[in-house]
Design a protein around this motif. Structure first.
Motif, PDB file in Angstrom:
ATOM      1  N   LEU A 126     -24.672  18.013  53.802  1.00  0.00           N
ATOM      2  CA  LEU A 126     -24.507  17.172  52.613  1.00  0.00           C
ATOM      3  C   LEU A 126     -23.410  16.130  52.822  1.00  0.00           C
ATOM      4  CD1 LEU A 126     -25.225  16.539  49.673  1.00  0.00           C
ATOM      5  CD2 LEU A 126     -23.608  18.322  48.977  1.00  0.00           C
ATOM      6  N   GLU A 127     -22.325  16.514  53.457  1.00  0.00           N
ATOM      7  CA  GLU A 127     -21.241  15.558  53.720  1.00  0.00           C
ATOM      8  C   GLU A 127     -21.697  14.449  54.664  1.00  0.00           C
ATOM      9  OE1 GLU A 127     -18.090  17.917  55.201  1.00  0.00           O
ATOM     10  OE2 GLU A 127     -17.524  18.744  53.228  1.00  0.00           O
ATOM     11  N   GLU A 128     -22.489  14.797  55.688  1.00  0.00           N
ATOM     12  CA  GLU A 128     -22.979  13.763  56.612  1.00  0.00           C
ATOM     13  C   GLU A 128     -23.939  12.803  55.928  1.00  0.00           C
ATOM     14  OE1 GLU A 128     -24.686  15.864  59.831  1.00  0.00           O
ATOM     15  OE2 GLU A 128     -22.760  16.492  60.695  1.00  0.00           O
ATOM     16  N   LEU A 129     -24.804  13.319  55.049  1.00  0.00           N
ATOM     17  CA  LEU A 129     -25.722  12.436  54.329  1.00  0.00           C
ATOM     18  C   LEU A 129     -24.975  11.550  53.342  1.00  0.00           C
ATOM     19  CD1 LEU A 129     -28.721  14.855  53.606  1.00  0.00           C
ATOM     20  CD2 LEU A 129     -28.687  12.932  55.201  1.00  0.00           C
ATOM     21  N   SER A 130     -23.965  12.110  52.691  1.00  0.00           N
ATOM     22  CA  SER A 130     -23.202  11.324  51.721  1.00  0.00           C
ATOM     23  C   SER A 130     -22.414  10.210  52.397  1.00  0.00           C
ATOM     24  CB  SER A 130     -22.250  12.233  50.943  1.00  0.00           C
ATOM     25  OG  SER A 130     -22.979  13.224  50.239  1.00  0.00           O
ATOM     26  N   ALA A 131     -22.037  10.387  53.649  1.00  0.00           N
ATOM     27  CA  ALA A 131     -21.275   9.358  54.369  1.00  0.00           C
ATOM     28  C   ALA A 131     -22.149   8.250  54.919  1.00  0.00           C
ATOM     29  CB  ALA A 131     -20.487  10.009  55.515  1.00  0.00           C
ATOM     30  N   ASP A 169     -29.704   4.206  50.747  1.00  0.00           N
ATOM     31  CA  ASP A 169     -31.003   3.638  50.402  1.00  0.00           C
ATOM     32  C   ASP A 169     -31.831   4.678  49.630  1.00  0.00           C
ATOM     33  OD1 ASP A 169     -31.299   5.385  52.432  1.00  0.00           O
ATOM     34  OD2 ASP A 169     -32.514   4.100  53.725  1.00  0.00           O
ATOM     35  N   ALA A 170     -33.071   4.310  49.289  1.00  0.00           N
ATOM     36  CA  ALA A 170     -33.897   5.183  48.444  1.00  0.00           C
ATOM     37  C   ALA A 170     -34.229   6.492  49.153  1.00  0.00           C
ATOM     38  CB  ALA A 170     -35.191   4.453  48.061  1.00  0.00           C
ATOM     39  N   VAL A 171     -34.584   6.397  50.434  1.00  0.00           N
ATOM     40  CA  VAL A 171     -34.935   7.604  51.184  1.00  0.00           C
ATOM     41  C   VAL A 171     -33.729   8.521  51.319  1.00  0.00           C
ATOM     42  CG1 VAL A 171     -35.831   8.479  53.372  1.00  0.00           C
ATOM     43  CG2 VAL A 171     -36.740   6.356  52.414  1.00  0.00           C
ATOM     44  N   THR A 172     -32.575   7.945  51.620  1.00  0.00           N
ATOM     45  CA  THR A 172     -31.362   8.743  51.792  1.00  0.00           C
ATOM     46  C   THR A 172     -30.947   9.402  50.477  1.00  0.00           C
ATOM     47  OG1 THR A 172     -30.666   7.207  53.518  1.00  0.00           O
ATOM     48  CG2 THR A 172     -28.994   8.695  52.647  1.00  0.00           C
ATOM     49  N   MET A 173     -31.100   8.694  49.369  1.00  0.00           N
ATOM     50  CA  MET A 173     -30.738   9.274  48.079  1.00  0.00           C
ATOM     51  C   MET A 173     -31.623  10.491  47.741  1.00  0.00           C
ATOM     52  SD  MET A 173     -28.131   7.712  47.024  1.00  0.00           S
ATOM     53  CE  MET A 173     -28.080   8.406  45.379  1.00  0.00           C
TER      54      MET A 173
END
Length: 382
Positions: free
Chosen positions: A283-288, A292-296
């Motif tokens: 979750l920390e790596e994705l939040s950093a 974009d829409a896919v990442t959200m």
């Protein structure tokens, strides 16, 4: 004569091919020959009635189940009727075998829809089970990958881990205590085996002294005294063995059942902690990263998974704290009783105080087995 010709013409079949032209069919040879034979029969017998109207012929013609060949028209006599059951060609025999097979197997034209629908239902159920298993394997593989990545990162010092210092200290103390209690259990079992061998030796020595006292009149008293002493020591040794066996059994239950159960919960807690840190890192790596829409969408999914793992981690952490607390209380209670038993029994035995030794066993509700009962009965094993 004209009426006979017309009646014959009314009953004759004219085969028609696909183009509307007349022709002969090869499979009707047997029927044609039968018709010719019947034609000749009709000429000999004759017909008493004339031809019917075309509409009447179509209405009153033979049905499929009672097809027959008529010699003198539909209004002819019964002698001119040949049932088709007596004329069986290859095609008719094939159809009979086919419908007999249908009657035996219970599969007919009306069963096609139900059988196909049932096969489709079974196929859909099989596909559903296969898809579910594939999804489970996929989730397991993804979870294993994340946990392995987190473990490697922790070992090489690149990843962070959640640490509860107080709980980790209690877990380490418990593991050290279990190792020491296992050592006590191993030594107590060794003492039991050695002492059992000594008691058996004393029993054999007492029997030998008693036999020699009967066979040696000049040393009867000396052998007799020693035989009585060894028998008394053997009896007290069996009493002490009962106390030591009770001590070993209680320690074994404490170490291999109570402590082991707590350590299994601790293992589940440590696995949950690793999964929690793995999903937290994800979750920390994705939040950093970019938003974009896919990442959200991936962040939202990761947040849900992180919350699930966090709840699991907190629940197991609470279970470990409670079990360690209860284990400590149970350990103190059990060891207080067992150590007092061990001390009193050993002291009474080596002091030669038989009454105190027996009183110690009664105090702790220990029942000795009768002599010669080395193995427990099948009722005791249940």
């Amino acid at each position: 004569m004209t009426d006979s010709i017309m009646s014959k013409a009314a009953t004759m079949e004219i085969p028609i091919n696909s183009n509307g032209d007349t022709g002969t069919l090869p499979e009707d040879d047997s029927l044609e020959q039968a018709a010719k034979r019947q034609w000749s029969l009709g000429e000999k017998v004759g017909s008493s009635r004339g031809p019917r109207d075309l509409q009447q012929v179509m209405v009153s013609g033979p049905n499929l189940n009672e097809t027959s060949i008529v010699s003198g028209g539909y209004g002819g006599t019964a002698e001119g009727i040949i049932p088709t059951s007596s004329i069986k060609g290859p095609a008719i025999r094939y159809n009979e075998q086919f419908y007999k097979r249908i009657e035996v197997t219970g599969i007919g034209p009306n069963m096609n829809h139900s059988s196909s629908s049932s096969s489709m239902t079974a196929e859909e159920a099989t596909k559903g089970v296969a898809v579910e298993k594939i999804e489970q394997v996929k989730k397991w593989g993804l979870n294993t990958y994340k946990c392995t990545k987190q473990m490697i990162s922790e070992r090489f010092g690149r990843g962070s881990r959640t640490v509860d210092l107080e709980l980790e200290a209690q877990i380490e103390v418990l593991r050290d205590t279990k190792r020491k209690y296992e050592s006590v259990l191993r030594l107590a079992r060794a003492l039991t085996n050695h002492f059992y061998n000594m008691v058996q030796t004393q029993h054999a020595l007492g029997d030998t002294f008693a036999d020699l006292s009967q066979k040696s009149p000049e040393l009867r008293d000396e052998f007799g005294f020693n035989a009585e002493t060894q028998k008394l020591l053997c009896k007290n040794g069996e009493t002490l063995l009962g106390a030591i066996n009770f001590f070993v059994s209680s320690i074994n239950t404490l170490v291999n059942k109570t402590m082991e159960d707590t350590l299994m919960t601790i293992k589940l807690y440590e696995n949950a902690r690793l999964e929690f840190d793995a999903y937290r890192t994800d979750l920390e790596e994705l939040s950093a990263g970019p938003k974009d829409a896919v990442t959200m969408a991936r962040i939202e999914t990761a947040q849900q998974q992180y919350q699930v793992q966090k709840d699991k981690y907190e629940r197991l952490r609470s279970d470990v704290i409670i079990k360690i607390k209860f284990l400590e209380e149970n350990k103190v209670k059990v060891m207080h009783k067992q150590l007092l038993l061990f001390h009193n029994a050993i002291s009474a035995y080596f002091a030669g105080n038989q009454q105190q030794l027996e009183q110690t066993l009664r105090q702790f509700n220990i029942k000795l087995r009768p002599p010669g009962a080395d193995k427990p009965s099948w009722l005791e094993e249940q």
